[in-house]
Design an enzyme around this catalytic site. Sequence first.
Site, PDB file in Angstrom:
ATOM      1  N   ASN A  11       7.964  -5.556  -2.119  1.00  0.00           N
ATOM      2  CA  ASN A  11       7.671  -4.630  -0.960  1.00  0.00           C
ATOM      3  C   ASN A  11       6.515  -4.629  -1.253  1.00  0.00           C
ATOM      4  O   ASN A  11       5.116  -4.408  -1.779  1.00  0.00           O
ATOM      5  CB  ASN A  11       7.897  -3.639  -1.463  1.00  0.00           C
ATOM      6  CG  ASN A  11       7.041  -2.288  -0.119  1.00  0.00           C
ATOM      7  OD1 ASN A  11       6.528  -2.582   0.818  1.00  0.00           O
ATOM      8  ND2 ASN A  11       7.886  -1.296   0.066  1.00  0.00           N
ATOM      9  N   TRP A  12       5.248  -5.717  -0.211  1.00  0.00           N
ATOM     10  CA  TRP A  12       3.942  -5.779  -0.729  1.00  0.00           C
ATOM     11  C   TRP A  12       2.889  -4.901   0.058  1.00  0.00           C
ATOM     12  O   TRP A  12       1.820  -4.580  -0.109  1.00  0.00           O
ATOM     13  CB  TRP A  12       3.536  -7.453  -0.109  1.00  0.00           C
ATOM     14  CG  TRP A  12       4.041  -7.588  -0.756  1.00  0.00           C
ATOM     15  CD1 TRP A  12       5.273  -8.189  -1.757  1.00  0.00           C
ATOM     16  CD2 TRP A  12       3.994  -9.807  -0.129  1.00  0.00           C
ATOM     17  NE1 TRP A  12       5.082  -9.637  -1.813  1.00  0.00           N
ATOM     18  CE2 TRP A  12       4.512 -10.506  -1.232  1.00  0.00           C
ATOM     19  CE3 TRP A  12       3.092 -10.294   0.982  1.00  0.00           C
ATOM     20  CZ2 TRP A  12       4.821 -11.662  -0.973  1.00  0.00           C
ATOM     21  CZ3 TRP A  12       2.933 -11.861   0.963  1.00  0.00           C
ATOM     22  CH2 TRP A  12       4.362 -12.780   0.067  1.00  0.00           C
ATOM     23  N   LYS A  13       3.365  -3.656   0.840  1.00  0.00           N
ATOM     24  CA  LYS A  13       3.056  -2.702   1.490  1.00  0.00           C
ATOM     25  C   LYS A  13       2.066  -2.984   1.728  1.00  0.00           C
ATOM     26  O   LYS A  13       1.853  -4.288   2.895  1.00  0.00           O
ATOM     27  CB  LYS A  13       2.427  -2.171   0.600  1.00  0.00           C
ATOM     28  CG  LYS A  13       4.056  -1.058  -0.656  1.00  0.00           C
ATOM     29  CD  LYS A  13       3.778  -0.246  -1.544  1.00  0.00           C
ATOM     30  CE  LYS A  13       4.843   0.117  -2.707  1.00  0.00           C
ATOM     31  NZ  LYS A  13       4.717   1.241  -2.979  1.00  0.00           N
ATOM     32  N   HIS A  99      11.297   4.361   3.702  1.00  0.00           N
ATOM     33  CA  HIS A  99      10.533   3.868   3.055  1.00  0.00           C
ATOM     34  C   HIS A  99       9.483   5.744   2.877  1.00  0.00           C
ATOM     35  O   HIS A  99       9.192   6.314   3.261  1.00  0.00           O
ATOM     36  CB  HIS A  99       9.058   3.085   2.673  1.00  0.00           C
ATOM     37  CG  HIS A  99       8.976   2.886   1.226  1.00  0.00           C
ATOM     38  ND1 HIS A  99       7.724   3.178   0.561  1.00  0.00           N
ATOM     39  CD2 HIS A  99       9.071   2.213   0.620  1.00  0.00           C
ATOM     40  CE1 HIS A  99       7.538   2.750  -0.829  1.00  0.00           C
ATOM     41  NE2 HIS A  99       8.290   2.327  -0.728  1.00  0.00           N
ATOM     42  N   GLU A 101       6.668   6.335   1.655  1.00  0.00           N
ATOM     43  CA  GLU A 101       5.196   6.130   2.328  1.00  0.00           C
ATOM     44  C   GLU A 101       5.827   6.472   3.524  1.00  0.00           C
ATOM     45  O   GLU A 101       4.156   6.917   4.261  1.00  0.00           O
ATOM     46  CB  GLU A 101       4.809   4.942   1.762  1.00  0.00           C
ATOM     47  CG  GLU A 101       4.215   5.680   0.016  1.00  0.00           C
ATOM     48  CD  GLU A 101       4.115   4.023  -0.872  1.00  0.00           C
ATOM     49  OE1 GLU A 101       4.148   3.395   0.419  1.00  0.00           O
ATOM     50  OE2 GLU A 101       4.690   3.906  -1.746  1.00  0.00           O
ATOM     51  N   GLU A 171      14.792   4.759  -4.423  1.00  0.00           N
ATOM     52  CA  GLU A 171      13.134   5.346  -4.781  1.00  0.00           C
ATOM     53  C   GLU A 171      12.352   6.714  -5.373  1.00  0.00           C
ATOM     54  O   GLU A 171      12.022   7.710  -4.274  1.00  0.00           O
ATOM     55  CB  GLU A 171      12.333   4.405  -4.118  1.00  0.00           C
ATOM     56  CG  GLU A 171      12.679   3.821  -3.503  1.00  0.00           C
ATOM     57  CD  GLU A 171      11.783   2.349  -3.365  1.00  0.00           C
ATOM     58  OE1 GLU A 171      11.001   1.649  -4.019  1.00  0.00           O
ATOM     59  OE2 GLU A 171      11.141   2.385  -2.102  1.00  0.00           O
ATOM     60  N   GLY A 177       4.243   3.641  -7.732  1.00  0.00           N
ATOM     61  CA  GLY A 177       2.983   3.988  -8.006  1.00  0.00           C
ATOM     62  C   GLY A 177       2.446   4.492  -8.938  1.00  0.00           C
ATOM     63  O   GLY A 177       1.310   4.169  -9.259  1.00  0.00           O
ATOM     64  N   SER A 217       8.110   1.657  -9.781  1.00  0.00           N
ATOM     65  CA  SER A 217       6.979   1.383 -10.925  1.00  0.00           C
ATOM     66  C   SER A 217       8.861   0.470 -12.051  1.00  0.00           C
ATOM     67  O   SER A 217       8.023  -0.331 -13.025  1.00  0.00           O
ATOM     68  CB  SER A 217       6.648   2.941 -12.449  1.00  0.00           C
ATOM     69  OG  SER A 217       5.719   3.330 -11.201  1.00  0.00           O
ATOM     70  N   GLY A 238       7.731  -2.614  -5.802  1.00  0.00           N
ATOM     71  CA  GLY A 238       5.949  -2.012  -5.531  1.00  0.00           C
ATOM     72  C   GLY A 238       4.774  -3.187  -6.071  1.00  0.00           C
ATOM     73  O   GLY A 238       4.766  -4.279  -5.693  1.00  0.00           O
ATOM     74  N   GLY A 239       4.180  -2.803  -6.850  1.00  0.00           N
ATOM     75  CA  GLY A 239       3.360  -3.245  -7.451  1.00  0.00           C
ATOM     76  C   GLY A 239       3.185  -5.058  -7.834  1.00  0.00           C
ATOM     77  O   GLY A 239       2.733  -5.412  -8.221  1.00  0.00           O
TER      78      GLY A 239
HETATM   79  P1  13P Z   1       5.695   0.509  -7.490  1.00  0.00           P
HETATM   80  O1  13P Z   1       7.127  -0.805  -7.672  1.00  0.00           O
HETATM   81  O2  13P Z   1       4.621   0.235  -7.318  1.00  0.00           O
HETATM   82  O3  13P Z   1       5.857   2.033  -8.158  1.00  0.00           O
HETATM   83  O4  13P Z   1       6.402   0.812  -5.842  1.00  0.00           O
HETATM   84  C1  13P Z   1       7.858   0.835  -5.497  1.00  0.00           C
HETATM   85  C2  13P Z   1       8.216   0.600  -4.032  1.00  0.00           C
HETATM   86  O5  13P Z   1       8.315   1.668  -3.742  1.00  0.00           O
HETATM   87  C3  13P Z   1       8.852  -0.338  -3.509  1.00  0.00           C
HETATM   88  O6  13P Z   1       9.757  -0.328  -2.184  1.00  0.00           O
END
Ligand code: 13P
Length: 262
Positions: A11-13, A99, A101, A171, A177, A217, A238-239
């Site tokens: 997920n590149w957000k 998600h 966020e 999640e 993050g 994470s 994510g990251g």
């Molecule tokens: P991180 O891996 O940056 O914690 O993000 C996880 C995430 O929200 C994937 O959708």
Amino acid sequence: MSERKPFVGGNWKMNTNRTTSAELARAVVDGLSSVSGVDVAVFPPFPYLLAIKSILRDRGSSIKLGAQDVYHQPDGAFTGEVSIDMLKDCGVQVALVGHSERRHVVGEKDELINLKTRAVLESGLECILCVGETLEQRLNGHTDSVNQRQIRTALAEVPGEQIDHLTIAYEPVWAIGTGKVATPEDAQDAHSKVRRLIETLYGSETAERIRIQYGGSLKPGNASEILAQPDVDGGLIGGAALKGADFVSLVRAAAQAAQNKD
Ligand code: 13P
């Protein structure tokens, strides 16, 4: 023995630009060319979907193209929203819904997430439904009740035959993050309870088949133990998905974990 093929999503957000998204896609495709036994999807920002689709297609990649969100209405006066048909038109095969966020930054409620989940599954796209508790909810002992509520409401009126197109991503919000990762035991505990809820709602065969990803994470250095848990069927990253080599290494770790479960 697990019959479930692991599924890893990147997920590149709201990251990358036109150049770096293309570079990242190429790095992921090339890095995974010899890896099998894992379903993989990438979720670029909307403006780059078509370009990333071209890269995946030109290289004959089986990596799925994903959307980070959808809107449930088919068309009309919904400024700023993107319909499922538009996404399909761009080659999208799988969509994230709910998600954290979207829930906690943008303010999406369970009812809207239910409308989106139903619309995605009815359309034939794959859906990854994201659930998870905040730190406060965890500290108050509400992890399982939050997961249950989010899943029950998201899946209200979803018929059993559509569940094969559904993946659930657990999640925990406090792990996203932040560099804080659930312990393998905590992840397994939450995942097994999610699977039991699916059994209650849709029966044991469906519960055995559904894939439950862990997200929060995950990094090459911490993923193996979590991915090794019996009810963890891959990850939503994510990251670490923004670094081609790290994402490739996480997909490899998921493939290895699945082999060890056989
Ligand atoms: P991180 O891996 O940056 O914690 O993000 C996880 C995430 O929200 C994937 O959708």
